[in-house]
Design an enzyme around this catalytic site. Structure first.
Site, PDB file in Angstrom:
ATOM      1  N   ARG A   2      87.784 -71.841 -87.646  1.00 42.39           N
ATOM      2  CA  ARG A   2      89.064 -71.865 -88.613  1.00 42.39           C
ATOM      3  C   ARG A   2      88.716 -72.416 -89.855  1.00 42.39           C
ATOM      4  O   ARG A   2      89.311 -72.185 -90.902  1.00 42.39           O
ATOM      5  CB  ARG A   2      90.115 -72.871 -87.735  1.00 42.39           C
ATOM      6  CG  ARG A   2      90.531 -72.030 -86.702  1.00 42.39           C
ATOM      7  CD  ARG A   2      91.512 -72.926 -85.739  1.00 42.39           C
ATOM      8  NE  ARG A   2      91.955 -72.221 -84.770  1.00 42.39           N
ATOM      9  CZ  ARG A   2      92.847 -72.529 -83.728  1.00 42.39           C
ATOM     10  NH1 ARG A   2      93.301 -74.073 -83.845  1.00 42.39           N
ATOM     11  NH2 ARG A   2      93.188 -71.667 -82.649  1.00 42.39           N
TER      12      ARG A   2
ATOM     13  N   HIS B 117      97.702 -77.580 -89.068  1.00 38.75           N
ATOM     14  CA  HIS B 117      97.948 -77.212 -87.829  1.00 38.75           C
ATOM     15  C   HIS B 117      97.544 -78.100 -86.807  1.00 38.75           C
ATOM     16  O   HIS B 117      98.393 -78.831 -86.105  1.00 38.75           O
ATOM     17  CB  HIS B 117      97.202 -75.998 -87.467  1.00 38.75           C
ATOM     18  CG  HIS B 117      97.346 -75.362 -85.981  1.00 38.75           C
ATOM     19  ND1 HIS B 117      98.238 -75.069 -85.637  1.00 38.75           N
ATOM     20  CD2 HIS B 117      96.327 -75.293 -85.202  1.00 38.75           C
ATOM     21  CE1 HIS B 117      98.318 -74.557 -84.088  1.00 38.75           C
ATOM     22  NE2 HIS B 117      96.949 -74.961 -84.054  1.00 38.75           N
TER      23      HIS B 117
ATOM     24  N   LEU C 281      94.369 -76.716 -75.810  1.00 40.86           N
ATOM     25  CA  LEU C 281      94.999 -76.455 -74.403  1.00 40.86           C
ATOM     26  C   LEU C 281      93.954 -76.930 -73.207  1.00 40.86           C
ATOM     27  O   LEU C 281      94.278 -77.658 -72.298  1.00 40.86           O
ATOM     28  CB  LEU C 281      95.512 -75.123 -73.889  1.00 40.86           C
ATOM     29  CG  LEU C 281      96.576 -74.589 -75.079  1.00 40.86           C
ATOM     30  CD1 LEU C 281      96.843 -73.052 -74.553  1.00 40.86           C
ATOM     31  CD2 LEU C 281      97.793 -75.387 -75.260  1.00 40.86           C
TER      32      LEU C 281
END
Length: 644
Positions: free
Chosen positions: A331, A406, A446
């Site tokens: 990213r 983010h 997650l």
């Protein structure tokens, strides 16, 4: 303050197994005697609360939403990593470990990351047993797709709703324990302080967001699962309610804050549309499996219909610069590349501020290759969301995307057992710093939240309680009452200022976010950081003299909630800039413009900065004190990252 990581030694493959055996246990009958507070009920918090209650502990769980189902974990779209190697494409626990250390640009602990990779394989089994509807192949096996920073398919997914489905699985386990009376659930309660005495966490102070009641709750241990601080930038992909208050108040009570400057800018978000937009929307990184990122080669074509531009007029710049990984580079690299394109005048879409802030994410080739039905099966809800927000149909015309704040890799410092520098306070999920280094790979958030909640804290918390025993401080003790009085006074002082002030809290937040994005965002430099450290105290002084709050503290009061959270963001922002200025290197998402390799990538300084920066609070206006935890790389040797 001493930083003791308590990381085990020996073969890395056996460290967690051997460490678990060395931990002290609490027998089942004695577990019923212990109380545990869990703050936050997203993936980390809900899984921890449910797991600890299943073991027999008495759990008090707190969230500021009206239900744990509304935790921001539902916004995670693309998937969850696990090293099961279902694709038979070369994946393994070791490869996931390697990719994560490399993806974090060698600024994370090897022991923690290897444990995360090991535990990942159990998370999927746990979720499937709860009924999480992962995508499956034709034969019934669980399907996988790829995410950035990996050359294998290890990401399990449920269309573009993976976070939501995993949260529903954790919530179902939590709801079972609530019904059984093992979890006392406190919705619409916000943690405003941590109760500490004799170097041990004793409980928390909360405000009932509906009635305004300030109350103390005590327990034998506290688990902080309050998420990250990406909303410090105002415009972010985080829900508007996401905040740093729980972590920051704990920091001011003695918990070290580690690597606060490590903040992730996600490359695949819907671009900002105007000056007064309140938040940004994430488009899953999974879209980069099939979508191709490009910009026009000629700036004169920026406003043209992208479908009218031929292949020779397009620059698929990620595929050109990074042929080995293409559109699935990590990213931080994808975000900086998009920014460079726009800074060079090649951005697309409307002009916002001084430039066009957007690049194309094009699915035409994938639709031609696999058919519209297959693309709809994989990404349909994401395409629908994009069309509702922008009015454009991504089946017909390319999406426009641009980087946005983010995730945060920094957080409260924890040891291998997930315990902070305050004994008895554990920190799980995004609220801690432990696993991602200077850049998180996609689909690993997650994984970490559920690893901490389902498979780590159940062992390490028991070890602490077996050694420390019961907490003898109750909610009616002098200590607890004093903590309540202190919080009540802080709220009263804030309201008194707010009744006379004239500036809405959001205006201060917007100004802070702009300042932070410009000075401590995708690019940072010493000059800008020094300017920020001069401007932030001025903004804080103005906030504390002119913030506007109507209403009282004895009722539902969203302005009061915002003001308290923004006050914490302002203080955090100052620490972030101190950390970014002190770390005189580029690494991962921390991109100091003075330290750039010849190929334009981040230039690390391993000789001087291969450490975790853990900051100690020294008073409301005192300079933070830096403590260093050296990082050693025994298995993944230090090297310059390359995705070419």
């Amino acid at each position: 303050m001493e930083l003791e990581s308590h990381c085990p030694t020996g073969d890395i493959e056996k460290r967690w197994e051997n460490h678990r055996f060395d931990l002290k246990l609490v027998n089942p009958a004695n577990k019923r005697k212990f109380d545990v507070i869990v703050v936050g009920t997203g993936l980390a918090g809900a899984s921890a609360a449910a797991t600890l209650a299943e073991l027999g502990y008495n759990v008090k769980a707190f969230c500021y939403q009206d239900s744990p189902r509304r935790a921001h974990s539902i916004a995670a779209q693309g998937g969850i990593n696990a090293a099961k190697n279902y694709q038979n494409d070369g994946d393994s626990v070791y490869r996931l470990f390697y990719d994560t250390v490399k993806g974090g640009d060698f600024r994370s602990r090897e022991s923690n990351v290897y444990r995360l990779a090991q535990v990942s394989v159990s998370i999927i089994d746990q979720a499937v047993s709860q009924g999480v509807p992962f995508a499956r192949e034709y034969g019934g096996l669980l399907d996988n797709r790829s995410f950035g920073g990996a050359q294998v398919s290890r990401t399990f997914y449920a269309r573009g709703q993976t976070g939501q489905q995993l949260l529903l699985g954790a919530y179902s386990a939590l709801a079972k324990m609530i019904a059984a009376g093992k979890v006392a659930m406190y919705n619409r309660h916000e943690m405003l302080d941590l109760i500490v005495e004799d170097e041990r966490a004793r409980g928390i102070v909360t405000r009932d967001l509906v009635s305004g009641k300030i109350e103390a709750f005590t327990a034998d241990a506290v688990c902080l699962c309050t998420g990250g601080y990406g909303n410090v930038f105002y415009l972010s992909t985080n829900a508007k309610g996401c905040n740093v208050t729980g972590s920051w108040r704990a920091h001011k009570r003695g918990a070290a804050f580690a690597n606060p400057c490590y903040t992730q800018i996600h490359p695949t978000c819907i671009p900002p549309a105007g000056e007064y937009q309140s938040k940004l929307t994430l488009m899953s990184e999974s879209l980069r499996n099939d979508g191709r990122v490009w910009v026009p080669k000629d700036p004169a074509n920026a406003a043209k219909d992208p479908r009218s531009l031929s292949e020779k007029d397009r620059d698929y710049y990620l595929e050109r610069i990074y042929p080995a990984f293409g559109n699935l580079v990590p990213r931080d690299i994808a975000s900086r590349a998009a920014k460079r394109m726009c800074d060079d005048g090649l951005g697309v879409g409307p002009v916002v501020g001084d430039k066009r802030r957007g690049v194309y994410l094009d699915f035409a080739d994938a639709i031609k290759r696999e058919g519209k039905a297959r693309i709809e099966e994989k990404y349909g809800n994401l395409f629908e969301m994009y069309q509702r927000i922008t009015g454009d149909d991504p089946y017909e015309t390319p999406m426009r995307i641009y980087p946005a704040s983010h995730y945060t890799m920094g957080g409260l410092w924890v040891d291998y057992d997930l315990m902070s520098t305050i004994p008895g306070m554990f920190v799980l999920g995004e609220a801690n710093f432990s696993d991602h280094g200077a850049n998180r790979l996609g689909a690993s958030a997650l994984m970490q939240g559920l690893a901490d909640g389902y498979f780590v804290i159940s062992y390490t918390l028991g070890n602490y309680l077996a050694k420390k025993g019961k907490n003898d401080v109750g909610a009616d003790s002098k200590l607890a009452k004093k903590a309540v009085k202190e919080v009540e006074k802080k709220i009263a002082d804030l309201i008194e200022i707010g009744q006379k002030g004239s500036t809405h809290p959001d205006e201060f937040h917007r100004r802070l976010g702009t300042l932070m994005y410009d000075k401590c965002g995708m690019g940072r430099n010493a000059e800008g950081l020094k300017e920020a450290l001069e401007e932030i105290p001025k903004l804080r002084e103005e906030f504390w003299s002119d913030v506007q709050i109507v209403g009282s503290g004895t009722e539902l009061n969203s302005l009061l909630e915002k003001a308290g959270r923004i006050a914490d963001f302002i203080e955090l922002a100052e620490l972030m800039c101190h950390d970014a200025l002190d770390r005189d290197e580029s690494c991962g998402a921390h991109f100091r413009e003075e330290h750039v390799r010849e190929d334009g990538e981040a230039k690390r300084d391993d000789e001087n900065f291969a450490y975790v920066a853990a900051w100690e609070h020294t008073g409301d206006h005192g300079a933070p004190k830096l403590h260093k935890e050296p990082l050693e790389f025994e298995y993944v040797k230090l090297s310059q990252r390359s995705y070419k």
